[in-house]
Design a protein around this motif. Structure first.
Motif, PDB file in Angstrom:
ATOM      1  N   SER A  25       0.786  -1.226  -0.150  1.00  0.00           N
ATOM      2  CA  SER A  25      -0.043   0.072  -0.040  1.00  0.00           C
ATOM      3  C   SER A  25       0.762   1.239  -0.084  1.00  0.00           C
ATOM      4  O   SER A  25       0.448   2.270  -0.420  1.00  0.00           O
ATOM      5  N   SER A  26       2.190   1.029   0.600  1.00  0.00           N
ATOM      6  CA  SER A  26       3.163   2.439   0.497  1.00  0.00           C
ATOM      7  C   SER A  26       3.521   2.657  -0.909  1.00  0.00           C
ATOM      8  O   SER A  26       4.196   3.678  -1.146  1.00  0.00           O
ATOM      9  N   ILE A  27       3.586   1.549  -1.818  1.00  0.00           N
ATOM     10  CA  ILE A  27       4.355   1.756  -2.908  1.00  0.00           C
ATOM     11  C   ILE A  27       3.818   2.939  -3.997  1.00  0.00           C
ATOM     12  O   ILE A  27       4.459   3.532  -4.420  1.00  0.00           O
ATOM     13  N   PRO A  28       2.474   3.182  -4.122  1.00  0.00           N
ATOM     14  CA  PRO A  28       2.085   4.311  -4.612  1.00  0.00           C
ATOM     15  C   PRO A  28       2.462   5.566  -4.238  1.00  0.00           C
ATOM     16  O   PRO A  28       2.672   6.510  -5.112  1.00  0.00           O
ATOM     17  N   ILE A  29       2.569   5.680  -2.938  1.00  0.00           N
ATOM     18  CA  ILE A  29       3.117   6.927  -2.466  1.00  0.00           C
ATOM     19  C   ILE A  29       4.400   7.217  -3.023  1.00  0.00           C
ATOM     20  O   ILE A  29       4.962   8.250  -3.420  1.00  0.00           O
ATOM     21  N   PHE A  30       5.486   6.317  -3.031  1.00  0.00           N
ATOM     22  CA  PHE A  30       6.879   6.393  -3.225  1.00  0.00           C
ATOM     23  C   PHE A  30       6.772   6.386  -4.962  1.00  0.00           C
ATOM     24  O   PHE A  30       7.797   7.071  -5.573  1.00  0.00           O
ATOM     25  N   LEU A  31       5.991   5.702  -5.500  1.00  0.00           N
ATOM     26  CA  LEU A  31       5.828   6.214  -7.021  1.00  0.00           C
ATOM     27  C   LEU A  31       5.474   7.556  -7.211  1.00  0.00           C
ATOM     28  O   LEU A  31       6.135   8.327  -8.268  1.00  0.00           O
ATOM     29  N   PHE A  32       4.676   8.112  -6.612  1.00  0.00           N
ATOM     30  CA  PHE A  32       4.040   9.494  -6.756  1.00  0.00           C
ATOM     31  C   PHE A  32       5.169  10.545  -6.326  1.00  0.00           C
ATOM     32  O   PHE A  32       5.452  11.278  -7.011  1.00  0.00           O
ATOM     33  N   ILE A  33       5.960  10.032  -5.332  1.00  0.00           N
ATOM     34  CA  ILE A  33       7.400  10.833  -5.037  1.00  0.00           C
ATOM     35  C   ILE A  33       8.177  11.050  -5.950  1.00  0.00           C
ATOM     36  O   ILE A  33       8.870  11.971  -6.535  1.00  0.00           O
ATOM     37  N   PHE A  34       8.371   9.610  -6.781  1.00  0.00           N
ATOM     38  CA  PHE A  34       9.299   9.613  -8.096  1.00  0.00           C
ATOM     39  C   PHE A  34       8.904  10.548  -9.220  1.00  0.00           C
ATOM     40  O   PHE A  34       9.552  11.432  -9.764  1.00  0.00           O
ATOM     41  N   VAL A  35       7.417  10.707  -9.443  1.00  0.00           N
ATOM     42  CA  VAL A  35       7.130  11.518 -10.381  1.00  0.00           C
ATOM     43  C   VAL A  35       7.173  13.075  -9.991  1.00  0.00           C
ATOM     44  O   VAL A  35       7.700  13.824 -10.699  1.00  0.00           O
ATOM     45  N   CYS A  36       7.072  13.390  -8.873  1.00  0.00           N
ATOM     46  CA  CYS A  36       7.176  14.613  -8.297  1.00  0.00           C
ATOM     47  C   CYS A  36       8.673  15.135  -8.404  1.00  0.00           C
ATOM     48  O   CYS A  36       9.116  16.237  -8.692  1.00  0.00           O
ATOM     49  N   THR A  37       9.618  14.246  -8.031  1.00  0.00           N
ATOM     50  CA  THR A  37      11.069  14.396  -8.092  1.00  0.00           C
ATOM     51  C   THR A  37      11.432  14.683  -9.645  1.00  0.00           C
ATOM     52  O   THR A  37      12.142  15.592  -9.993  1.00  0.00           O
ATOM     53  N   ILE A  38      10.759  14.233 -10.792  1.00  0.00           N
ATOM     54  CA  ILE A  38      11.055  14.569 -12.092  1.00  0.00           C
ATOM     55  C   ILE A  38      10.314  15.806 -12.553  1.00  0.00           C
ATOM     56  O   ILE A  38      11.105  16.561 -12.927  1.00  0.00           O
ATOM     57  N   ILE A  39       9.210  16.286 -12.004  1.00  0.00           N
ATOM     58  CA  ILE A  39       8.733  17.388 -12.045  1.00  0.00           C
ATOM     59  C   ILE A  39       9.516  18.536 -11.399  1.00  0.00           C
ATOM     60  O   ILE A  39       9.760  19.789 -11.877  1.00  0.00           O
ATOM     61  N   ALA A  40      10.223  18.150 -10.355  1.00  0.00           N
ATOM     62  CA  ALA A  40      11.014  19.187  -9.691  1.00  0.00           C
ATOM     63  C   ALA A  40      12.036  19.572 -10.386  1.00  0.00           C
ATOM     64  O   ALA A  40      12.460  20.819 -10.445  1.00  0.00           O
ATOM     65  N   PHE A  41      12.541  18.822 -11.387  1.00  0.00           N
ATOM     66  CA  PHE A  41      13.588  19.483 -12.151  1.00  0.00           C
ATOM     67  C   PHE A  41      13.255  20.682 -12.922  1.00  0.00           C
ATOM     68  O   PHE A  41      13.982  21.712 -13.320  1.00  0.00           O
ATOM     69  N   TYR A  42      11.928  20.792 -13.460  1.00  0.00           N
ATOM     70  CA  TYR A  42      11.426  21.551 -14.324  1.00  0.00           C
ATOM     71  C   TYR A  42      11.290  22.846 -13.379  1.00  0.00           C
ATOM     72  O   TYR A  42      11.400  24.027 -13.718  1.00  0.00           O
ATOM     73  N   LEU A  43      10.761  22.632 -12.384  1.00  0.00           N
ATOM     74  CA  LEU A  43      10.324  23.734 -11.297  1.00  0.00           C
ATOM     75  C   LEU A  43      11.707  24.452 -10.614  1.00  0.00           C
ATOM     76  O   LEU A  43      11.622  25.592 -10.844  1.00  0.00           O
ATOM     77  N   ILE A  44      12.753  23.979 -10.363  1.00  0.00           N
ATOM     78  CA  ILE A  44      13.831  24.265 -10.192  1.00  0.00           C
ATOM     79  C   ILE A  44      14.759  25.371 -11.209  1.00  0.00           C
ATOM     80  O   ILE A  44      15.151  26.175 -10.867  1.00  0.00           O
ATOM     81  N   LYS A  45      14.308  24.715 -12.647  1.00  0.00           N
ATOM     82  CA  LYS A  45      14.836  25.314 -13.543  1.00  0.00           C
ATOM     83  C   LYS A  45      14.358  26.911 -13.769  1.00  0.00           C
ATOM     84  O   LYS A  45      15.043  27.724 -14.295  1.00  0.00           O
ATOM     85  N   HIS A  46      13.027  26.859 -13.894  1.00  0.00           N
ATOM     86  CA  HIS A  46      11.925  27.745 -14.093  1.00  0.00           C
ATOM     87  C   HIS A  46      11.659  28.848 -12.941  1.00  0.00           C
ATOM     88  O   HIS A  46      11.197  29.938 -13.095  1.00  0.00           O
ATOM     89  N   PHE A  47      11.982  28.425 -11.477  1.00  0.00           N
ATOM     90  CA  PHE A  47      11.217  29.065 -10.591  1.00  0.00           C
ATOM     91  C   PHE A  47      12.424  29.405  -9.582  1.00  0.00           C
ATOM     92  O   PHE A  47      13.354  28.695  -9.363  1.00  0.00           O
ATOM     93  N   SER A  48      12.308  30.472  -8.504  1.00  0.00           N
ATOM     94  CA  SER A  48      13.185  31.002  -7.664  1.00  0.00           C
ATOM     95  C   SER A  48      13.383  29.901  -6.621  1.00  0.00           C
ATOM     96  O   SER A  48      12.315  29.126  -6.389  1.00  0.00           O
TER      97      SER A  48
END
Length: 496
Positions: A316-339
């Protein structure tokens, strides 16, 4: 002290006494080199070993904890000891790195960390008593502590300013990859009562692979420059930035080294002392905000919410960690474009919201699977902001020659707070549950902590995006004189 003039013009045609001559077949080819993003990416991916070890180890204990509790008959305090002993070892790691990272280099320190991790994995797998287990977890923590200092420093020192934030976030991506692999391994090994031994033994495989990768990456050009190895530093900088930019970078590094000869005294000067205090408080907040505990104790929390112990809780905890993985990928874009500051403040705000929803969920006894909602909000917000940005900011905030010492001091407090939180969390949840028949009070405490972090981030965190490490060092030096601008005349603190 006339360090800048020691080698005013490096003779590029001179022989390079390098251990890492990869792909340099002739001087003519060397001069034609241009910046190679893939070259940087490949190095940084291997160098983010600290994040991987931290994530893998944290998730292995998460999956194994229900089985350890049954096997060793652990109380709430015993659970805290099993989890927090690694954090206690990680406190020792930064103290050791004061010598290691500065004396033998960032790369070799990471190799030592992987060796500690591999040996302790075998020890954990063969443990007979909880005290054997706690000792080897302590050794694991030493390795993680060494890696989590040397990795961010190395990545920050190697990366060009425009992509430094994204490259340091590779450490967070490796962390999440370590978490995912550990959760999957924990699930497949969870069908046997002895499976927890295989969970820890499996840590040896990625450790060996990472050790091999570390052999083939170069040393930090800043560390090389601090130790007078300018030709080697120039070669690496050229592969990263191209010839002309490499010369400028090396000159800036040499200039900064002259100003920072006495690193201990530098950290105690008003401007850098303020940077040290800011970094310490930020990293403490990154550990005591509650989201780390929700992830570390995820199967136990889900079991308390009504999801069956053991395998089902891990699954049951696997979906949370998969969600974290997706958020980590998104973080690359956010760090590049926002302060940095804007992302950090927004992240902490949503973490506070997640804790409020979690507290209400536990008070109102919502259906068990509803627990995944606040866990996902908190974990997602943490992964998009505070988790990567705390390391990005701290790896940037110190002057070049004092970066190793500064980060070692910061990580000492980081792991001390992690140890206290890991030890206290199961005790607090047990107390609230026995007293009020639910654990919502713990999350109201975490909500208050997040609000404190929100105020601190708004008032105290400077904006460092887009500036070289030398410019950031100049800012703190100017700050000690009451000037809030860098040498280019650009204000850093309030820039969004």
């Amino acid at each position: 002290m006339e360090l800048i003039n020691e080698i005013p013009n490096l003779d590029l045609s001179a022989s390079f006494n390098l251990k890492d001559r990869d792909n340099m077949t002739s001087f003519s080819n060397y001069k034609k080199q241009v910046p190679k993003k893939f070259y940087i990416f490949r190095i940084v991916l291997v160098a983010s070993v600290g994040g991987f070890l931290f994530g893998y180890d944290g998730s292995v204990i998460t999956g194994a904890l229900p089985f350890l509790t049954e096997y060793f008959h652990l109380s709430a305090t015993g659970q805290g000891v099993a989890v927090s002993s690694a954090a206690l070892g990680a406190i020792v790691g930064p103290l050791g790195s004061l010598k290691f990272a500065e004396r033998i280099g960032r790369r070799k320190t990471m190799i030592v960390a992987v060796i500690c991790f591999s040996v302790s994995a075998i020890g954990n797998a063969l443990s007979i008593t909880i005290w054997d287990f706690a000792f080897w977890r302590f050794v694991t923590g030493i390795g993680v502590g060494l890696a989590m200092i040397s990795s961010p420093i190395y990545i920050a020192e190697l990366s060009p300013p425009k992509i430094r934030g994204q490259m340091v976030n590779m450490n967070q991506l490796s962390n999440v990859l370590g978490i995912l692999l550990a959760v999957i391994a924990s699930y497949f090994f969870s069908f046997s009562g002895w499976g927890w031994r295989w969970m820890f033994g499996s840590e040896v495989i990625p450790s060996v692979l990472l050790a091999v990768g570390l052999i083939f990456i170069p040393e930090s050009p800043i560390w090389l420059s601090v130790h007078g190895r300018f030709k080697e530093a120039l070669y690496i900088l050229t592969k990263i930035n191209g010839v002309s930019q490499a010369q400028n970078e090396l000159h800036a590094i040499k200039t900064e080294i002259v100003k920072e000869r006495d690193t201990s005294a530098e950290l105690l000067q008003p401007g850098f002392k303020r940077a040290l205090i800011v970094a310490i408080i930020l990293m403490i907040f990154s550990q005591i905000n509650g989201v780390n505990m929700m992830l570390t104790y995820a199967p136990t929390i889900l079991a308390d919410a009504g999801i069956k112990m053991g395998t089902n809780a891990i699954l049951s905890s696997i979906p949370i960690f998969l969600f974290i993985f997706v958020c980590t990928i998104i973080a690359f874009y956010l760090i590049k474009h926002f302060s940095r500051r804007g992302l950090l403040i927004t992240s902490v705000l949503f973490m506070a919201v997640g804790h409020v929803i979690m507290a209400i969920n536990l008070q109102e006894h919502w259906p068990p699977l509803y627990t995944l909602i606040p866990m996902s909000i908190g974990a997602g917000a943490f992964t998009l902001g505070l988790a990567p940005l705390s390391w990005v900011i701290v790896s940037e905030i110190f002057p070049n020659s004092a970066r190793g010492k500064g980060l070692a001091i910061v990580c000492f407090f980081l792991y001390l707070s992690s140890f206290i939180t890991s030890l206290a969390f199961p005790i607090l949840t047990h107390w609230f549950n026995s007293r009020f028949n639910n654990t919502s009070g713990v999350y109201w405490i975490f909500f208050c902590i997040c609000i404190g972090c929100l105020i601190f981030s708004y008032k105290m965190i400077p904006e460092t995006k887009g500036f070289t490490l030398d410019q950031i060092g100049e800012f703190w030096r100017a700050h000690s004189s009451g000037i809030r601008k860098n040498r280019e005349g650009i204000p850093l603190v309030k820039r969004f």
